[in-house]
Write a protein that holds these residues in place. Structure first.
Motif, PDB file in Angstrom:
ATOM      1  N   ASP A 247     -14.357 -19.540  13.751  1.00  0.00           N
ATOM      2  CA  ASP A 247     -14.048 -20.934  13.622  1.00  0.00           C
ATOM      3  C   ASP A 247     -12.500 -20.796  14.217  1.00  0.00           C
ATOM      4  N   MET A 248     -11.747 -19.954  14.128  1.00  0.00           N
ATOM      5  CA  MET A 248     -10.186 -19.773  14.362  1.00  0.00           C
ATOM      6  C   MET A 248      -9.737 -18.384  14.660  1.00  0.00           C
ATOM      7  N   GLU A 249      -8.543 -18.570  15.624  1.00  0.00           N
ATOM      8  CA  GLU A 249      -8.194 -17.110  15.970  1.00  0.00           C
ATOM      9  C   GLU A 249      -6.788 -17.123  15.352  1.00  0.00           C
ATOM     10  N   ILE A 250      -6.619 -15.954  14.546  1.00  0.00           N
ATOM     11  CA  ILE A 250      -5.402 -16.015  13.774  1.00  0.00           C
ATOM     12  C   ILE A 250      -4.348 -15.089  14.411  1.00  0.00           C
ATOM     13  N   PRO A 251      -2.838 -15.481  15.008  1.00  0.00           N
ATOM     14  CA  PRO A 251      -2.124 -14.869  15.738  1.00  0.00           C
ATOM     15  C   PRO A 251      -1.937 -13.318  15.100  1.00  0.00           C
ATOM     16  N   GLN A 252      -1.778 -12.256  15.938  1.00  0.00           N
ATOM     17  CA  GLN A 252      -1.480 -10.958  15.455  1.00  0.00           C
ATOM     18  C   GLN A 252      -0.192 -10.912  14.551  1.00  0.00           C
ATOM     19  N   ASP A 253       0.799 -11.480  15.026  1.00  0.00           N
ATOM     20  CA  ASP A 253       2.105 -11.792  14.087  1.00  0.00           C
ATOM     21  C   ASP A 253       1.892 -11.992  12.774  1.00  0.00           C
ATOM     22  N   ASP A 254       1.092 -13.213  12.595  1.00  0.00           N
ATOM     23  CA  ASP A 254       0.726 -13.593  11.194  1.00  0.00           C
ATOM     24  C   ASP A 254      -0.252 -12.725  10.226  1.00  0.00           C
ATOM     25  N   LEU A 255      -0.840 -11.974  10.948  1.00  0.00           N
ATOM     26  CA  LEU A 255      -1.739 -10.988  10.236  1.00  0.00           C
ATOM     27  C   LEU A 255      -0.782  -9.848  10.020  1.00  0.00           C
ATOM     28  N   TYR A 256      -0.024  -9.469  10.526  1.00  0.00           N
ATOM     29  CA  TYR A 256       0.673  -8.340  10.067  1.00  0.00           C
ATOM     30  C   TYR A 256       1.734  -8.655   9.164  1.00  0.00           C
ATOM     31  N   GLU A 257       2.393  -9.957   9.395  1.00  0.00           N
ATOM     32  CA  GLU A 257       3.119 -10.525   8.340  1.00  0.00           C
ATOM     33  C   GLU A 257       2.674 -10.620   7.120  1.00  0.00           C
ATOM     34  N   ASN A 258       1.031 -10.979   7.021  1.00  0.00           N
ATOM     35  CA  ASN A 258       0.478 -11.260   5.692  1.00  0.00           C
ATOM     36  C   ASN A 258       0.355  -9.918   5.019  1.00  0.00           C
ATOM     37  N   ILE A 259      -0.021  -8.927   5.894  1.00  0.00           N
ATOM     38  CA  ILE A 259      -0.428  -7.556   5.318  1.00  0.00           C
ATOM     39  C   ILE A 259       1.023  -6.980   4.915  1.00  0.00           C
ATOM     40  N   GLN A 260       2.184  -7.225   5.669  1.00  0.00           N
ATOM     41  CA  GLN A 260       3.134  -6.278   5.179  1.00  0.00           C
ATOM     42  C   GLN A 260       3.851  -7.032   3.788  1.00  0.00           C
ATOM     43  N   GLY A 261       3.482  -8.253   3.818  1.00  0.00           N
ATOM     44  CA  GLY A 261       3.997  -9.116   2.449  1.00  0.00           C
ATOM     45  C   GLY A 261       2.997  -8.649   1.319  1.00  0.00           C
ATOM     46  N   ARG A 262       1.925  -8.307   1.513  1.00  0.00           N
ATOM     47  CA  ARG A 262       1.477  -7.919   0.297  1.00  0.00           C
ATOM     48  C   ARG A 262       1.784  -6.622  -0.074  1.00  0.00           C
ATOM     49  N   TRP A 263       1.721  -5.905   1.007  1.00  0.00           N
ATOM     50  CA  TRP A 263       2.566  -4.452   0.245  1.00  0.00           C
ATOM     51  C   TRP A 263       3.900  -4.485  -0.254  1.00  0.00           C
ATOM     52  N   ILE A 264       4.597  -5.311   0.341  1.00  0.00           N
ATOM     53  CA  ILE A 264       5.944  -5.318  -0.185  1.00  0.00           C
ATOM     54  C   ILE A 264       5.967  -5.989  -1.698  1.00  0.00           C
ATOM     55  N   ASN A 265       5.154  -6.952  -1.938  1.00  0.00           N
ATOM     56  CA  ASN A 265       4.729  -7.388  -3.399  1.00  0.00           C
ATOM     57  C   ASN A 265       4.261  -6.433  -4.201  1.00  0.00           C
ATOM     58  N   PHE A 266       3.225  -5.585  -3.676  1.00  0.00           N
ATOM     59  CA  PHE A 266       2.549  -4.413  -4.408  1.00  0.00           C
ATOM     60  C   PHE A 266       3.727  -3.691  -4.934  1.00  0.00           C
ATOM     61  N   ARG A 267       4.455  -2.954  -4.111  1.00  0.00           N
ATOM     62  CA  ARG A 267       5.583  -2.138  -4.106  1.00  0.00           C
ATOM     63  C   ARG A 267       6.649  -2.624  -5.262  1.00  0.00           C
ATOM     64  N   ASN A 268       7.167  -3.950  -5.083  1.00  0.00           N
ATOM     65  CA  ASN A 268       8.023  -4.506  -5.946  1.00  0.00           C
ATOM     66  C   ASN A 268       7.569  -4.645  -7.495  1.00  0.00           C
ATOM     67  N   TRP A 269       6.183  -4.992  -7.628  1.00  0.00           N
ATOM     68  CA  TRP A 269       5.732  -5.121  -8.809  1.00  0.00           C
ATOM     69  C   TRP A 269       5.786  -3.778  -9.580  1.00  0.00           C
ATOM     70  N   PHE A 270       5.868  -2.752  -9.017  1.00  0.00           N
ATOM     71  CA  PHE A 270       5.981  -1.304  -9.799  1.00  0.00           C
ATOM     72  C   PHE A 270       7.305  -0.840  -9.754  1.00  0.00           C
ATOM     73  N   LEU A 271       8.007  -1.022  -8.595  1.00  0.00           N
ATOM     74  CA  LEU A 271       9.283  -0.438  -8.443  1.00  0.00           C
ATOM     75  C   LEU A 271      10.566  -1.627  -8.709  1.00  0.00           C
ATOM     76  N   GLY A 272      10.183  -2.806  -8.746  1.00  0.00           N
ATOM     77  CA  GLY A 272      11.409  -3.910  -8.813  1.00  0.00           C
ATOM     78  C   GLY A 272      12.179  -3.924  -7.426  1.00  0.00           C
ATOM     79  N   THR A 273      13.092  -4.950  -7.562  1.00  0.00           N
ATOM     80  CA  THR A 273      14.037  -4.855  -6.283  1.00  0.00           C
ATOM     81  C   THR A 273      15.326  -4.536  -6.829  1.00  0.00           C
ATOM     82  N   GLY A 274      16.464  -4.650  -6.057  1.00  0.00           N
ATOM     83  CA  GLY A 274      17.889  -4.370  -6.330  1.00  0.00           C
ATOM     84  C   GLY A 274      18.496  -5.559  -7.254  1.00  0.00           C
TER      85      GLY A 274
END
Length: 497
Positions: A247-274
């Motif tokens: 049905d649609m083609e997702i740009p590579q940048d959007d895919l990587y931004e989504n993956i990286q955002g999930r990892w950052i949220n996961f990491r911040n959930w346990f470690l917090g931010t500054g």
């Protein structure tokens, strides 16, 4: 938060949930969704009509109404129509356009959401301590994912995100239930005592598991190398790109931004931010606060129950002692010992006494009734209903009097105008109401940028300021007023002169 066109545009596909005929639209889309789950994607209007007619609420429903409803849902984007030309045997049948309808992707997700909302209170939320253990095992596998196959990395990434999503949503929904008004009311009832121990034990088990695994997960996340994480996320990106999407083609940048955002949220959930602490720390505090809250309410309930039970026995014993008194005088003595001296209340009123003696007590007087008003804020005496009086004649007289007064005032003010001018320095002795009107005009003109204003009867004037700061004495009946020698000029507008 990023605000873009996707966020600001309206979602027309949700209109059917609150439209005027939603009682017809919702069953239609629910039928499409149930057929969608059975791998039946396309349907004719006749199939929809036959299904709806089986129910009492659609007893008067017609095929034309069904066609209109389907057209509305097509217009809103809930259904996708495709003309079926396979059954057209004549040109007339081809022109009539027999359509097949398919549920749109938005509608599928909306129906899933509505089903979840309908069963929200049935399913409920829970705390699953095992999710921490599973997340810890998945983090331990991260280093081995660098050299693993793309499909294995993709499955690992899906498992990690699924467990984290369940953990995050379940704990938020479960904790939220303790902060509702219903929970507050339940905690104050005696029936809550039976559930207290089970809830506290459930929360404590969760806290123990959280303490056992969260610190390990935090240490593992801190020790991860950035290069290792980047390589694994790159493999996750390869896996996501390998999934064919028709049905649609997702740009590579959007895919990587989504993956990286999930990892950052996961990491911040346990470690917090500054700037903020982690969700694990917040979860510790919230859970402990709920345990303290439950214990506090339970102790209050038990204390009130014991207090009420003891007080009840005391009152029963006191009643037995009063019943055992020989006469009223002995009852008075017992009352003075049990309750002490009562507060005196003086009641003032037109009371007719049988005797004027100051030595007579309350029990020596004849009983009488005094009506007292309750001492509450919202108490109001019942107002008597009075008919509406016609005051048209009085209003008309007041209006005529007001018009006559205004006309007289205008005549008086006109008498002071000399060749479209009113010079304050040349005015004779004036009345107080004339002075009030003149000063009001001066105030309005001074507040204007061009020193122009309008009188009550619509005449436009301009205020001319004294050139050399000249002043004058305005003589009035009630005293004299020293002021600048203003000049009011009627009939000129504009200019900054």
């Amino acid at each position: 938060m990023e605000i873009n066109t996707k966020l600001t545009k309206p979602i027309t596909e949700t209109k059917y949930l609150a439209a005027e005929n939603s009682w017809r639209y919702r069953p239609i889309l629910r039928f499409f969704y149930l057929q969608y789950e059975k791998i039946k994607y396309w349907m004719y209007k006749e199939e929809v009509y036959e299904e709806l007619k089986k129910h009492e609420i659609f007893k008067e429903y017609t095929i034309d109404q069904c066609k209109q409803d389907l057209d509305v849902l097509v217009e809103w984007g809930n259904l996708i129509p495709v003309q079926d030309t396979s059954k057209a045997a004549t040109v007339e049948e081809f022109k009539n356009k027999q359509f097949r309808y398919q549920l749109s992707e938005y509608s599928v997700e909306i129906e899933r959401m509505t089903i979840k909302l309908e069963n929200l209170f049935v399913e409920g939320a829970s705390l699953e301590p095992t999710l921490f253990e599973r997340i810890k095992d998945e983090i331990m596998k991260l280093n081995s994912m660098v050299n693993a196959d793309v499909k294995i990395v993709g499955a690992w990434w899906r498992d990690l995100n699924t467990d984290f999503k369940r953990l995050n949503q379940n704990y938020q929904d479960y904790i939220r239930s303790f902060h509702s008004l219903k929970a507050e009311e339940l905690m104050k009832t005696r029936e809550f005592i039976a559930y207290k121990d089970a809830i506290i034990e459930y929360l404590r088990e969760f806290v123990k598991e959280l303490q056992k695994t969260s610190y390990t997960i935090e240490e593992m996340l801190k020790n991860l190398q950035d290069d290792t994480v980047k390589k694994v996320l790159s493999k996750v990106l390869e896996y996501e790109k390998s999934i064919p999407r028709i049905d649609m083609e997702i740009p590579q940048d959007d895919l990587y931004e989504n993956i990286q955002g999930r990892w950052i949220n996961f990491r911040n959930w346990f470690l917090g931010t500054g700037t903020s602490e982690s969700e694990v720390v917040k979860l510790f505090e919230i859970t402990n606060e709920i345990i303290r809250k439950i214990t506090r309410f339970a102790s209050q309930i038990v204390e009130s129950r014991n207090s009420a039970a003891n007080r009840k026995e005391e009152y029963k014993k006191l009643c037995e002692m009063f019943l055992a008194c020989k006469d009223m005088d002995e009852a008075h003595k017992l009352s003075s010992l049990a309750f002490g001296i009562f507060n005196t209340r003086h009641i003032k009123g037109d009371i007719t006494r049988q005797t004027d003696s100051i030595n007579s007590g309350v029990f020596d007087e004849e009983p009488f009734v005094i009506e007292v008003k309750p001492r509450v804020r919202n108490y109001r005496e019942k107002s008597s209903r009075n008919p509406i009086v016609d005051k048209t004649e009085r209003k008309q007289k007041l209006l005529e009097q007001y018009i006559w007064t205004r006309e007289k005032e205008q005549e008086v003010m006109a008498s002071y105008i000399d060749q479209s001018h009113i010079e304050f320095s040349k005015l004779p002795k004036i009345q107080s109401h004339v002075r009030t009107t003149l000063l009001k005009w001066v105030g309005k003109a001074i507040a204007s940028p061009y020193h122009t204003a309008k009188t009550e009867d619509g005449r436009i004037f301009k205020l001319i300021l004294p050139k050399k700061g000249e002043r004058c004495i305005l003589q009035c009946e009630d005293g004299n007023l020293e002021m600048p020698a203003y000049i009011i000029e009627f009939g000129k507008v504009g200019g900054e002169g």
